[in-house]
Design an enzyme around this catalytic site. Structure first.
Site, PDB file in Angstrom:
ATOM      1  N   GLY A   1       2.925  -1.183   4.240  1.00  0.00           N
ATOM      2  CA  GLY A   1       2.928   0.224   3.868  1.00  0.00           C
ATOM      3  C   GLY A   1       4.344   0.680   3.522  1.00  0.00           C
ATOM      4  O   GLY A   1       4.831   0.481   2.419  1.00  0.00           O
ATOM      5  N   GLY A   2       5.021   1.263   4.503  1.00  0.00           N
ATOM      6  CA  GLY A   2       6.329   1.894   4.279  1.00  0.00           C
ATOM      7  C   GLY A   2       7.332   1.005   3.557  1.00  0.00           C
ATOM      8  O   GLY A   2       8.043   1.474   2.648  1.00  0.00           O
TER       9      GLY A   2
ATOM     10  N   GLY B   1       2.880   1.937  10.787  1.00  0.00           N
ATOM     11  CA  GLY B   1       3.852   3.019  10.623  1.00  0.00           C
ATOM     12  C   GLY B   1       4.572   3.410  11.902  1.00  0.00           C
ATOM     13  O   GLY B   1       5.231   4.452  11.950  1.00  0.00           O
TER      14      GLY B   1
ATOM     15  N   ASN C   1       0.871  -1.182   0.000  1.00  0.00           N
ATOM     16  CA  ASN C   1       0.000   0.000   0.000  1.00  0.00           C
ATOM     17  C   ASN C   1       0.900   1.222   0.000  1.00  0.00           C
ATOM     18  O   ASN C   1       1.522   1.531   1.013  1.00  0.00           O
ATOM     19  CB  ASN C   1      -0.884  -0.036   1.268  1.00  0.00           C
ATOM     20  CG  ASN C   1      -1.705   1.227   1.446  1.00  0.00           C
ATOM     21  OD1 ASN C   1      -1.812   2.044   0.531  1.00  0.00           O
ATOM     22  ND2 ASN C   1      -2.285   1.387   2.633  1.00  0.00           N
ATOM     23  N   TRP C   2       0.961   1.898  -1.139  1.00  0.00           N
ATOM     24  CA  TRP C   2       1.867   3.055  -1.248  1.00  0.00           C
ATOM     25  C   TRP C   2       1.279   4.305  -0.588  1.00  0.00           C
ATOM     26  O   TRP C   2       1.947   5.314  -0.485  1.00  0.00           O
ATOM     27  CB  TRP C   2       2.183   3.335  -2.715  1.00  0.00           C
ATOM     28  CG  TRP C   2       3.193   2.381  -3.308  1.00  0.00           C
ATOM     29  CD1 TRP C   2       3.713   1.265  -2.720  1.00  0.00           C
ATOM     30  CD2 TRP C   2       3.809   2.472  -4.606  1.00  0.00           C
ATOM     31  NE1 TRP C   2       4.614   0.664  -3.567  1.00  0.00           N
ATOM     32  CE2 TRP C   2       4.698   1.372  -4.725  1.00  0.00           C
ATOM     33  CE3 TRP C   2       3.705   3.365  -5.671  1.00  0.00           C
ATOM     34  CZ2 TRP C   2       5.471   1.157  -5.877  1.00  0.00           C
ATOM     35  CZ3 TRP C   2       4.468   3.150  -6.814  1.00  0.00           C
ATOM     36  CH2 TRP C   2       5.345   2.062  -6.915  1.00  0.00           C
ATOM     37  N   LYS C   3       0.008   4.250  -0.208  1.00  0.00           N
ATOM     38  CA  LYS C   3      -0.661   5.411   0.415  1.00  0.00           C
ATOM     39  C   LYS C   3      -0.476   6.653  -0.474  1.00  0.00           C
ATOM     40  O   LYS C   3      -0.479   6.531  -1.690  1.00  0.00           O
ATOM     41  CB  LYS C   3      -0.135   5.630   1.835  1.00  0.00           C
ATOM     42  CG  LYS C   3      -0.164   4.342   2.666  1.00  0.00           C
ATOM     43  CD  LYS C   3       0.094   4.600   4.109  1.00  0.00           C
ATOM     44  CE  LYS C   3       0.162   3.278   4.852  1.00  0.00           C
ATOM     45  NZ  LYS C   3       0.222   3.453   6.279  1.00  0.00           N
TER      46      LYS C   3
ATOM     47  N   SER D   1       3.845  -2.436  10.297  1.00  0.00           N
ATOM     48  CA  SER D   1       5.301  -2.442  10.513  1.00  0.00           C
ATOM     49  C   SER D   1       5.972  -3.756  10.113  1.00  0.00           C
ATOM     50  O   SER D   1       6.927  -4.186  10.765  1.00  0.00           O
ATOM     51  CB  SER D   1       5.627  -2.083  11.971  1.00  0.00           C
ATOM     52  OG  SER D   1       5.203  -0.762  12.253  1.00  0.00           O
TER      53      SER D   1
ATOM     54  N   GLU E   1      -4.965  -5.344  10.730  1.00  0.00           N
ATOM     55  CA  GLU E   1      -3.974  -4.289  10.903  1.00  0.00           C
ATOM     56  C   GLU E   1      -4.227  -3.549  12.219  1.00  0.00           C
ATOM     57  O   GLU E   1      -5.053  -2.620  12.267  1.00  0.00           O
ATOM     58  CB  GLU E   1      -4.072  -3.287   9.755  1.00  0.00           C
ATOM     59  CG  GLU E   1      -3.789  -3.878   8.401  1.00  0.00           C
ATOM     60  CD  GLU E   1      -3.226  -2.831   7.450  1.00  0.00           C
ATOM     61  OE1 GLU E   1      -2.152  -3.060   6.926  1.00  0.00           O
ATOM     62  OE2 GLU E   1      -3.862  -1.783   7.283  1.00  0.00           O
TER      63      GLU E   1
ATOM     64  N   GLU F   1      -6.710   4.378   8.101  1.00  0.00           N
ATOM     65  CA  GLU F   1      -6.515   5.802   7.790  1.00  0.00           C
ATOM     66  C   GLU F   1      -7.743   6.385   7.095  1.00  0.00           C
ATOM     67  O   GLU F   1      -8.052   7.571   7.254  1.00  0.00           O
ATOM     68  CB  GLU F   1      -5.235   5.978   6.946  1.00  0.00           C
ATOM     69  CG  GLU F   1      -3.996   5.759   7.809  1.00  0.00           C
ATOM     70  CD  GLU F   1      -2.756   5.290   7.065  1.00  0.00           C
ATOM     71  OE1 GLU F   1      -2.727   5.356   5.826  1.00  0.00           O
ATOM     72  OE2 GLU F   1      -1.811   4.849   7.748  1.00  0.00           O
TER      73      GLU F   1
ATOM     74  N   HIS G   1      -9.364   0.792   5.213  1.00  0.00           N
ATOM     75  CA  HIS G   1      -8.076   1.004   5.892  1.00  0.00           C
ATOM     76  C   HIS G   1      -8.301   1.957   7.068  1.00  0.00           C
ATOM     77  O   HIS G   1      -9.118   2.872   6.991  1.00  0.00           O
ATOM     78  CB  HIS G   1      -7.062   1.595   4.902  1.00  0.00           C
ATOM     79  CG  HIS G   1      -5.664   1.604   5.426  1.00  0.00           C
ATOM     80  ND1 HIS G   1      -5.239   2.533   6.352  1.00  0.00           N
ATOM     81  CD2 HIS G   1      -4.612   0.791   5.196  1.00  0.00           C
ATOM     82  CE1 HIS G   1      -3.970   2.280   6.647  1.00  0.00           C
ATOM     83  NE2 HIS G   1      -3.563   1.234   5.958  1.00  0.00           N
TER      84      HIS G   1
HETATM   85  C1  PEP Z   1      -0.582  -0.034   6.241  1.00  0.00           C
HETATM   86  O1  PEP Z   1      -0.806   1.149   6.262  1.00  0.00           O
HETATM   87  O2  PEP Z   1      -1.391  -0.784   5.686  1.00  0.00           O
HETATM   88  C2  PEP Z   1       0.636  -0.520   6.873  1.00  0.00           C
HETATM   89  C3  PEP Z   1       0.653  -1.762   7.260  1.00  0.00           C
HETATM   90  O3  PEP Z   1       1.659   0.376   7.040  1.00  0.00           O
HETATM   91  P1  PEP Z   1       3.133   0.055   7.591  1.00  0.00           P
HETATM   92  O4  PEP Z   1       3.604  -1.214   6.944  1.00  0.00           O
HETATM   93  O5  PEP Z   1       3.960   1.241   7.179  1.00  0.00           O
HETATM   94  O6  PEP Z   1       3.025  -0.091   9.079  1.00  0.00           O
END
Ligand code: PEP
Length: 248
Positions: free
Chosen positions: A229-230, A168, A9-11, A208, A162, A94, A92
């Site tokens: 994500g990241g 993050g 997920n590049w957000k 994470s 999640e 967010e 999600h």
């Molecule tokens: C996400 O936003 O779906 C996520 C898992 O982010 P991260 O891997 O950066 O914690």
């Protein structure tokens, strides 16, 4: 057998230059032993479809529940399909937080996405306060009941667990905590959709995930992959996570 899924997920990250990461990922995994999905910002979906070779699927990060209309700034599921997307992330945390999305909103979007032919990745997860109050399973059960409609199959639904406090932050639940929630999600899916369908729906862990912790997370029961994500932004980070999943 459930096919493992590594989803990125590049957000709100990435411009045209980021498509080089997609090409690098495709080159690093010419015959992947798991499914790979990248969900870039909507501005990049059609270019990402062209840049990704056959082995990488491209998805959206959200869609509106309506098929068209006066919804400035939104995109519909049909528009994602038209751009070449095969999947969409819905619910999600967010989106639930920043846009006040309720379980009902998420469910309406899921119905619309499935009707348009997309596969959906529905996210559920508890806050830190909810975990500390020992409410995690109630929260997850409620979100699943409210966000997932009856019309799903093992083919078109993926559930992503999640924990909000792990996204993050670099904080990760213990492997036992991850296993407890994934086993609970599996039981709920089997109870609601029957053993066959319930067993075929994939359950991802997200929060994470990094090259350094991926292998141990993928060894947990009922973890069928990750939503990342990241660490999905750079091929050099995401590729070892994919390899860990292939070897799990
Ligand atoms: C996400 O936003 O779906 C996520 C898992 O982010 P991260 O891997 O950066 O914690």
């Amino acid at each position: 057998m459930r096919r493992k899924l590594a989803a990125g997920n590049w957000k709100m990250n990435g411009t045209g230059a980021s498509l080089a990461e997609l090409e690098a990922l495709a080159n690093a995994h010419p015959a992947p032993g798991c499914e790979i999905l990248i969900c870039p910002p909507s501005t990049l979906v059609s270019r990402a479809v062209k840049a990704a070779s056959q082995q990488i699927s491209i998805g959206g990060q959200d869609c509106h529940a309506a098929t068209s209309g006066a919804h400035t700034g939104d995109i519909s599921a049909g528009m994602l399909v038209d751009a070449g997307a095969s999947h969409v992330i819905l619910g999600h945390s967010e989106r639930r937080e920043d846009h006040d999305e309720s379980d009902r909103d998420v469910r309406d979007k899921v119905v619309s996405a499935l009707a348009a032919g997309l596969k959906v990745v529905v996210c559920v997860g508890e806050s830190l306060a909810e975990r500390e109050a020992n409410n995690t399973l109630d929260i997850i059960g409620g979100q699943m009941a409210g966000s997932i409609p009856d019309v799903v199959t093992g083919e078109n639904l993926v559930v992503a667990y999640e924990p909000i406090w792990a996204i993050g932050t670099g904080k990760v639940p213990t492997l036992d905590q991850i296993g407890d929630v994934h086993d609970f999600v599996r039981t709920r899916l089997e109870r609601r959709f029957g053993e066959g369908v319930g067993r075929s729906i994939r359950i991802l862990y997200g929060g994470s995930v990094k090259p350094s912790n991926a292998a141990e997370i993928f060894a947990v029961s009922n973890v069928d992959g990750a939503l990342v994500g990241g660490a999905s932004l750079k091929a050099s980070d995401f590729s070892p996570i994919i390899t860990a999943l292939e070897n799990a």
